[in-house]
Design a protein around this motif. Structure first.
Motif, PDB file in Angstrom:
ATOM      1  N   GLU A 152       0.813  -1.208   0.000  1.00 57.96           N
ATOM      2  CA  GLU A 152       0.000   0.000   0.000  1.00 57.96           C
ATOM      3  C   GLU A 152       0.847   1.258   0.000  1.00 57.96           C
ATOM      4  OE1 GLU A 152      -3.128  -0.104   2.821  1.00 57.96           O
ATOM      5  OE2 GLU A 152      -4.031  -1.867   1.928  1.00 57.96           O
ATOM      6  N   LEU A 153       1.998   1.217   0.675  1.00 56.76           N
ATOM      7  CA  LEU A 153       2.903   2.363   0.616  1.00 56.76           C
ATOM      8  C   LEU A 153       3.348   2.592  -0.818  1.00 56.76           C
ATOM      9  CD1 LEU A 153       4.667   4.546   1.883  1.00 56.76           C
ATOM     10  CD2 LEU A 153       6.414   2.808   2.298  1.00 56.76           C
ATOM     11  N   GLN A 154       3.671   1.489  -1.506  1.00 58.86           N
ATOM     12  CA  GLN A 154       4.103   1.602  -2.899  1.00 58.86           C
ATOM     13  C   GLN A 154       2.963   2.080  -3.787  1.00 58.86           C
ATOM     14  OE1 GLN A 154       5.390  -2.458  -3.132  1.00 58.86           O
ATOM     15  NE2 GLN A 154       7.539  -1.895  -3.108  1.00 58.86           N
ATOM     16  N   SER A 155       1.750   1.621  -3.480  1.00 62.38           N
ATOM     17  CA  SER A 155       0.612   2.031  -4.313  1.00 62.38           C
ATOM     18  C   SER A 155       0.347   3.520  -4.186  1.00 62.38           C
ATOM     19  CB  SER A 155      -0.642   1.238  -3.924  1.00 62.38           C
ATOM     20  OG  SER A 155      -1.185   1.709  -2.723  1.00 62.38           O
ATOM     21  N   ASP A 156       0.584   4.072  -2.992  1.00 65.51           N
ATOM     22  CA  ASP A 156       0.358   5.506  -2.798  1.00 65.51           C
ATOM     23  C   ASP A 156       1.390   6.335  -3.551  1.00 65.51           C
ATOM     24  OD1 ASP A 156      -1.733   4.928  -1.152  1.00 65.51           O
ATOM     25  OD2 ASP A 156      -0.602   5.094   0.705  1.00 65.51           O
TER      26      ASP A 156
ATOM     27  N   VAL B 280     -18.452  11.090  -1.234  1.00 72.75           N
ATOM     28  CA  VAL B 280     -17.751  10.616  -0.039  1.00 72.75           C
ATOM     29  C   VAL B 280     -16.638   9.657  -0.428  1.00 72.75           C
ATOM     30  CG1 VAL B 280     -17.987   9.319   2.121  1.00 72.75           C
ATOM     31  CG2 VAL B 280     -19.777  10.926   1.430  1.00 72.75           C
ATOM     32  N   PHE B 281     -16.957   8.704  -1.314  1.00 73.55           N
ATOM     33  CA  PHE B 281     -15.946   7.749  -1.774  1.00 73.55           C
ATOM     34  C   PHE B 281     -14.782   8.471  -2.451  1.00 73.55           C
ATOM     35  CE2 PHE B 281     -18.628   3.605  -2.283  1.00 73.55           C
ATOM     36  CZ  PHE B 281     -18.909   3.643  -0.927  1.00 73.55           C
ATOM     37  N   GLY B 282     -15.086   9.547  -3.169  1.00 72.68           N
ATOM     38  CA  GLY B 282     -14.043  10.278  -3.879  1.00 72.68           C
ATOM     39  C   GLY B 282     -12.984  10.815  -2.934  1.00 72.68           C
ATOM     40  N   GLU B 283     -13.421  11.362  -1.783  1.00 71.95           N
ATOM     41  CA  GLU B 283     -12.452  11.850  -0.800  1.00 71.95           C
ATOM     42  C   GLU B 283     -11.622  10.708  -0.218  1.00 71.95           C
ATOM     43  OE1 GLU B 283     -13.540  15.918   1.278  1.00 71.95           O
ATOM     44  OE2 GLU B 283     -14.786  14.278   2.008  1.00 71.95           O
ATOM     45  N   VAL B 284     -12.274   9.576   0.030  1.00 70.05           N
ATOM     46  CA  VAL B 284     -11.561   8.439   0.630  1.00 70.05           C
ATOM     47  C   VAL B 284     -10.533   7.871  -0.340  1.00 70.05           C
ATOM     48  CG1 VAL B 284     -11.797   6.150   1.654  1.00 70.05           C
ATOM     49  CG2 VAL B 284     -13.554   7.881   2.076  1.00 70.05           C
ATOM     50  N   VAL B 285     -10.928   7.640  -1.586  1.00 65.17           N
ATOM     51  CA  VAL B 285     -10.013   7.031  -2.546  1.00 65.17           C
ATOM     52  C   VAL B 285      -8.885   7.987  -2.909  1.00 65.17           C
ATOM     53  CG1 VAL B 285     -11.176   7.735  -4.688  1.00 65.17           C
ATOM     54  CG2 VAL B 285      -9.895   5.604  -4.633  1.00 65.17           C
ATOM     55  N   SER B 286      -9.134   9.296  -2.827  1.00 65.21           N
ATOM     56  CA  SER B 286      -8.074  10.254  -3.125  1.00 65.21           C
ATOM     57  C   SER B 286      -6.969  10.178  -2.072  1.00 65.21           C
ATOM     58  CB  SER B 286      -8.652  11.671  -3.186  1.00 65.21           C
ATOM     59  OG  SER B 286      -7.673  12.581  -3.635  1.00 65.21           O
ATOM     60  N   GLN B 287      -7.345   9.911  -0.830  1.00 63.95           N
ATOM     61  CA  GLN B 287      -6.332   9.726   0.217  1.00 63.95           C
ATOM     62  C   GLN B 287      -5.746   8.322   0.179  1.00 63.95           C
ATOM     63  OE1 GLN B 287      -6.921  11.456   4.130  1.00 63.95           O
ATOM     64  NE2 GLN B 287      -6.204   9.595   5.144  1.00 63.95           N
ATOM     65  N   TYR B 288      -6.575   7.340  -0.209  1.00 61.19           N
ATOM     66  CA  TYR B 288      -6.134   5.943  -0.236  1.00 61.19           C
ATOM     67  C   TYR B 288      -6.388   5.332  -1.618  1.00 61.19           C
ATOM     68  CZ  TYR B 288      -5.872   6.100   4.876  1.00 61.19           C
ATOM     69  OH  TYR B 288      -5.541   6.406   6.164  1.00 61.19           O
ATOM     70  N   PRO B 289      -5.561   5.633  -2.618  1.00 66.61           N
ATOM     71  CA  PRO B 289      -5.742   5.032  -3.952  1.00 66.61           C
ATOM     72  C   PRO B 289      -5.187   3.610  -3.987  1.00 66.61           C
ATOM     73  CG  PRO B 289      -3.856   6.513  -3.960  1.00 66.61           C
ATOM     74  CD  PRO B 289      -4.449   6.607  -2.589  1.00 66.61           C
ATOM     75  N   ILE B 290      -5.939   2.679  -3.382  1.00 58.63           N
ATOM     76  CA  ILE B 290      -5.476   1.312  -3.157  1.00 58.63           C
ATOM     77  C   ILE B 290      -6.414   0.326  -3.843  1.00 58.63           C
ATOM     78  CG2 ILE B 290      -4.886  -0.398  -1.398  1.00 58.63           C
ATOM     79  CD1 ILE B 290      -4.740   1.996   0.587  1.00 58.63           C
TER      80      ILE B 290
END
Length: 507
Positions: free
Chosen positions: A11-15, A81-91
């Motif tokens: 996940e670190l690499q994905s970010d 709501v999902f947009g804010e979450v995925v923008s912080q966590y593009p996993i």
């Protein structure tokens, strides 16, 4: 050569995108068009209208079209709501890693379990809804055995296409996107502009479906017309590690998926209803395949055949998008050691695809197809369970986001709602709870107890089996993946961004 992606660093690499081009990781080859196409073909307005137009008209008449508007408005709040979450966590995995990072491993496990089961059933439903259109295309009425063969064939075709890699997935999704546009907008607008047999007033006419009862009761029964269509935008986030600049691209793709879905779905629904030469017969349930019948009456066999080709293409693309989303969920789940056989399920092939997870995402719906073959009348109930399960998972993520906001979380991705985020989050939760309650409503009182409450019973079985497995296997204890860290990650991202801005200003 295939290698397993471990949860410790993935996940670190994905970010950061540090793994681009590495064979043991996903390859970022999807842009905004491919991402939008994947979400749009999963949402699939053509599939939704083709599958549930007869149900909507027979249950509540033409006013059932308003469910498309109501549900699209509510789901747009969820997408924000999902947009804010995925923008912080593009996993990769979407619903599952979002729930884990917003709340914790146990919470995320049950969310992902329900979502996984609902996705399997959704894929089955779409494959089964495609059967009569494939039959019409080739000029025959499929028997139950032929229907099973067609549904399984569609699942296998989607498997072969997605095995080719992410670029092929994006290309096929693009083709499906164009097919959807041609099928729902072009045909719908043509019928609306040149083949009108009914006035717009029919969309305020129950046409006898209320049978003397309060109309709101039958209108609620037609809710599945819209609720079945407007999910799938979350698939844009399921493939986050295969998207370029995901923090900005995916939120926009989710929003556009809902907006385009509403426009195209309404164009198709309104166009076909207003073009129906004998609308009352369709409402009375006397026409088995309303869309094909309407096209035969107003456009002849050639126009109908072209539409059927487009419709079958859209169904294939929809199944492909669904299987792709499910395989990424399974991969993400297994990458954190949360499933039996996690090692093979979290292995990527040399072309950056989770092939074992893909096989499971194809095989599991086949099993449900066999059940539908044995119990053909169960398809509407199976579909209702799938929709309710996915809506529940959506709202569990929305609830987790709201809980984190009350602790002071301010999403720190590249895409943000700003001060409006909290209000939108509350509104999205209120909408979602209302949708779930509508889906859980009992059916016709004349039905047996199990048939009346089948959605609630199915959901209870899935939740119960998941809780039992959690109690016995304690899968969350196998994972070293980060959890419940939304506040900390947001602070780190802001600090990093501020430092970068300071360096840039000095330069």
């Amino acid at each position: 050569m295939s290698e397993r992606v471990t949860p410790a660093t993935a996940e670190l690499q994905s970010d950061t995108g540090a793994h681009d081009g590495d064979a043991k990781h996903f390859t970022r080859s999807m842009g905004v068009v491919e991402t939008l196409s994947l979400g749009f073909t999963y949402l699939s307005p053509l599939t939704g209208v083709a599958a549930l137009l007869p149900l909507g008209l027979a249950t509540a008449g033409p006013p059932s079209v308003w469910w498309l508007v109501i549900v699209a408005a509510g789901q747009l709040l969820v997408a924000l709501v999902f947009g804010e979450v995925v923008s912080q966590y593009p996993i990769t995995g979407g619903i599952y890693p979002w729930a884990r990072r917003l709340w914790g491993r146990r919470y995320a496990w049950i969310v992902a379990w329900v979502y996984l089961c609902a996705m399997i059933v959704t894929i089955t439903s779409v494959a089964q809804f495609a059967v009569p259109y494939v039959g019409s295309l080739f000029g025959f009425t499929p028997t139950p055995g032929q229907g099973l063969f067609i549904a399984v064939g569609l699942l296998l075709l989607a498997l072969v296409l997605k095995m080719a890699g992410t670029k092929t997935l994006g290309a096929v999704a693009r083709v499906g996107f164009y097919a959807e546009i041609a099928g729902v907008i072009c045909y719908g607008l043509y019928l609306l502009l040149f083949e009108r047999h009914n006035s717009f007033g029919v969309f305020f006419d129950a046409m006898g479906t209320d049978a003397g009862a309060p109309y709101y009761q039958v209108f609620l029964l037609a809710a599945l017309t819209g609720l079945f269509m407007f999910y799938g935008f979350e698939a844009c986030g399921d493939v986050a590690e295969e998207v370029e600049n995901p923090g900005r691209v995916i939120p926009r793709a989710m929003i556009l998926t809902v907006v385009f879905g509403l426009i195209s779905g309404c164009a198709a629904f309104v166009g076909f209803v207003m073009a129906a030469p004998n609308l009352q017969a369709i409402v009375d349930g006397e026409v088995a395949d309303p869309m094909s019948t309407i096209l035969q009456d107003v456009m002849g066999p050639v126009g109908t055949k072209i539409f059927l080709v487009v419709a079958v293409t859209a169904f294939i693309s929809c199944v492909l998008s669904l299987e792709a989303a499910l395989s990424r969920l399974i991969f993400s789940f297994a990458r954190d050691n949360m499933l039996p056989a996690s090692k093979p399920l979290s292995t990527l092939s040399s072309n950056g695809t989770p092939r074992t997870a893909m096989l499971v995402s194809c095989a599991a719906p086949m099993v449900v197809c066999v059940w539908v073959f044995i119990e053909p009348d169960s398809l509407p109930r199976v579909t209702a369970f799938a929709v309710c399960g996915i809506y529940l998972c959506f709202q569990l993520v929305v609830l987790a986001a709201l809980r984190m906001r009350t602790k002071g979380w301010r999403p720190a991705g590249l895409w943000s709602l700003g001060r409006a985020g909290h209000i939108i989050n509350v509104a999205a939760l209120m909408y979602g709870v209302a949708a779930i309650l509508i889906l859980l409503r009992p059916g016709d009182p004349s039905l047996m107890f199990i048939d009346r409450w089948v959605v609630a019973i199915g959901l209870a079985v899935v939740l119960g089996s998941g809780a039992l497995y959690m109690a016995i296997a304690r899968p969350w204890g196998n994972s070293t993946a980060p959890a419940g860290d939304a506040l900390e990650v947001a602070a780190q991202l802001r600090a990093t961004r501020a430092q970068q801005n300071t360096v840039s200003a000095r330069d």
